[in-house]
Motif scaffolding. Structure first.
Motif, PDB file in Angstrom:
ATOM      1  N   ALA A 216       0.826  -1.206   0.000  1.00 18.53           N
ATOM      2  CA  ALA A 216       0.000   0.000   0.000  1.00 18.53           C
ATOM      3  C   ALA A 216       0.862   1.259   0.000  1.00 18.53           C
ATOM      4  CB  ALA A 216      -0.925  -0.010   1.206  1.00 18.53           C
ATOM      5  N   ALA A 217       1.935   1.251   0.788  1.00 22.70           N
ATOM      6  CA  ALA A 217       2.808   2.422   0.836  1.00 22.70           C
ATOM      7  C   ALA A 217       3.504   2.652  -0.496  1.00 22.70           C
ATOM      8  CB  ALA A 217       3.831   2.248   1.958  1.00 22.70           C
ATOM      9  N   GLU A 218       3.986   1.586  -1.136  1.00 22.05           N
ATOM     10  CA  GLU A 218       4.673   1.730  -2.418  1.00 22.05           C
ATOM     11  C   GLU A 218       3.707   2.119  -3.529  1.00 22.05           C
ATOM     12  OE1 GLU A 218       6.720  -1.918  -3.078  1.00 22.05           O
ATOM     13  OE2 GLU A 218       7.726  -1.871  -1.129  1.00 22.05           O
TER      14      GLU A 218
ATOM     15  N   SER B 264      -3.754   9.522  -5.448  1.00 27.67           N
ATOM     16  CA  SER B 264      -5.163   9.814  -5.167  1.00 27.67           C
ATOM     17  C   SER B 264      -5.853   8.673  -4.422  1.00 27.67           C
ATOM     18  CB  SER B 264      -5.917  10.101  -6.473  1.00 27.67           C
ATOM     19  OG  SER B 264      -5.860   8.975  -7.344  1.00 27.67           O
ATOM     20  N   HIS B 265      -5.216   7.514  -4.383  1.00 29.03           N
ATOM     21  CA  HIS B 265      -5.821   6.356  -3.711  1.00 29.03           C
ATOM     22  C   HIS B 265      -5.004   5.907  -2.494  1.00 29.03           C
ATOM     23  CE1 HIS B 265      -8.681   5.855  -6.981  1.00 29.03           C
ATOM     24  NE2 HIS B 265      -7.669   5.876  -7.858  1.00 29.03           N
TER      25      HIS B 265
ATOM     26  N   ARG C  66      -4.181   2.179   2.071  1.00 30.62           N
ATOM     27  CA  ARG C  66      -3.781   1.901   3.452  1.00 30.62           C
ATOM     28  C   ARG C  66      -4.926   1.293   4.252  1.00 30.62           C
ATOM     29  NH1 ARG C  66      -0.455   7.557   4.686  1.00 30.62           N
ATOM     30  NH2 ARG C  66       1.420   7.007   3.480  1.00 30.62           N
ATOM     31  N   ALA C  67      -6.143   1.798   4.032  1.00 25.98           N
ATOM     32  CA  ALA C  67      -7.299   1.238   4.745  1.00 25.98           C
ATOM     33  C   ALA C  67      -7.531  -0.220   4.356  1.00 25.98           C
ATOM     34  CB  ALA C  67      -8.542   2.072   4.452  1.00 25.98           C
ATOM     35  N   SER C  68      -7.346  -0.536   3.082  1.00 31.89           N
ATOM     36  CA  SER C  68      -7.520  -1.920   2.626  1.00 31.89           C
ATOM     37  C   SER C  68      -6.439  -2.815   3.209  1.00 31.89           C
ATOM     38  CB  SER C  68      -7.489  -1.973   1.098  1.00 31.89           C
ATOM     39  OG  SER C  68      -8.560  -1.233   0.548  1.00 31.89           O
ATOM     40  N   ALA C  69      -5.219  -2.299   3.297  1.00 28.45           N
ATOM     41  CA  ALA C  69      -4.139  -3.086   3.896  1.00 28.45           C
ATOM     42  C   ALA C  69      -4.426  -3.360   5.371  1.00 28.45           C
ATOM     43  CB  ALA C  69      -2.811  -2.357   3.734  1.00 28.45           C
TER      44      ALA C  69
ATOM     45  N   HIS D 259     -16.814  -5.163  -0.367  1.00 25.80           N
ATOM     46  CA  HIS D 259     -17.230  -4.331  -1.502  1.00 25.80           C
ATOM     47  C   HIS D 259     -16.369  -3.071  -1.608  1.00 25.80           C
ATOM     48  CE1 HIS D 259     -20.453  -6.855  -2.780  1.00 25.80           C
ATOM     49  NE2 HIS D 259     -21.151  -6.713  -1.669  1.00 25.80           N
ATOM     50  N   ARG D 260     -15.914  -2.542  -0.473  1.00 26.30           N
ATOM     51  CA  ARG D 260     -15.029  -1.369  -0.531  1.00 26.30           C
ATOM     52  C   ARG D 260     -13.702  -1.740  -1.210  1.00 26.30           C
ATOM     53  NH1 ARG D 260     -17.041  -0.316   4.771  1.00 26.30           N
ATOM     54  NH2 ARG D 260     -15.238  -1.376   5.690  1.00 26.30           N
ATOM     55  N   ILE D 261     -13.153  -2.895  -0.857  1.00 25.54           N
ATOM     56  CA  ILE D 261     -11.885  -3.307  -1.466  1.00 25.54           C
ATOM     57  C   ILE D 261     -12.084  -3.655  -2.933  1.00 25.54           C
ATOM     58  CG2 ILE D 261     -10.049  -5.039  -1.371  1.00 25.54           C
ATOM     59  CD1 ILE D 261     -10.400  -5.139   1.624  1.00 25.54           C
TER      60      ILE D 261
END
Length: 235
Positions: free
Chosen positions: A165-167, A174-175, A180-183, A202-204
């Protein structure tokens, strides 16, 4: 000799004999030995029963003391206990199992490499059966594998979800927050003992679709734009 006479003679003889007396300490010891025989203790409670009886006696004393100190007595104590139980149940339902921080984050992928399409298909199969934990895991893997296939991430088997997520956030700024939230959702489900929901999946999945439609921000795009502006002004 008559019967009465015989009884009187017997009493007279017994009265001539000295009474049987036993000192106090030997009598006590004899009684102790007698009462220590197994036949007198066959129905005694076991050690566990005595421990349980002592525990419940202690609980009874505590409850009596608490009811005496609580307004309304025993009824007030019951109301307080029910209120505490309701608050704990609400917190458990809202927060779930307390998150356990892993001592070291494990790798995102297993040993067998699969394509992003394969991870998406596995995620949809789990979602169709209501297995939201597995669906979230596979969809996060699909996101990272897709970024690797687009050369936005280098292929690195030992990468964790947080690292990915960081990379990826550097190429798709923009995402960044959603990545980060998905991670975090992946880590909570995989290592923290939390239960995923349909909404979290569904968010992921929506993030996965949005990333496919998003063009990356290249590192040399800003200098190139500035150089084109300077050339236009000079002309």
């Amino acid at each position: 000799m008559s019967l009465t006479g015989g009884i009187l003679v017997s009493l007279a003889r017994s009265g001539d004999e000295p009474p049987v007396t036993t000192p106090r300490d030997p009598a006590r010891e004899a009684a102790r030995r007698e009462l220590s025989k197994r036949m007198y203790h066959e129905n005694d409670p076991s050690l566990l029963e005595r421990a349980l009886n002592a525990f419940w006696d202690w609980v009874d004393r505590v409850l009596n003391a608490a009811s005496a100190a609580t307004p309304g007595g025993g009824l007030g104590l019951i109301v307080v206990v029910l209120a505490v139980v309701a608050v704990l149940a609400a917190l458990w339902w809202r927060l779930g199992t307390p998150r356990r921080q892993p001592t070291s984050a494990a790798a995102l992928f297993d040993d067998r490499p699969r394509s992003a399409a394969e991870h998406r298909a596995a995620a949809e199969a789990h979602a169709a059966q209501g297995h939201w934990n597995q669906a979230v895991q596979e969809r996060m893997r699909a996101i990272v594998r897709s970024l690797e296939e687009r050369a936005l991430l280098d292929v690195r088997p030992g990468r964790t979800a947080d690292e990915a997520a960081a990379e990826a956030g550097r190429a798709l700024p923009s995402h960044t927050d959603r990545l980060r939230a998905s991670a975090r959702e992946f880590d909570d489900v995989t290592y923290g003992g939390r239960r995923a929901s349909e909404q979290s999946y569904h968010r992921i999945a929506e993030l996965d679709r949005d990333l496919d439609r998003t063009s990356p921000v290249l590192a040399n795009s800003v200098p190139s734009a500035a150089g084109n502006t300077r050339q236009g002004g000079a002309g």
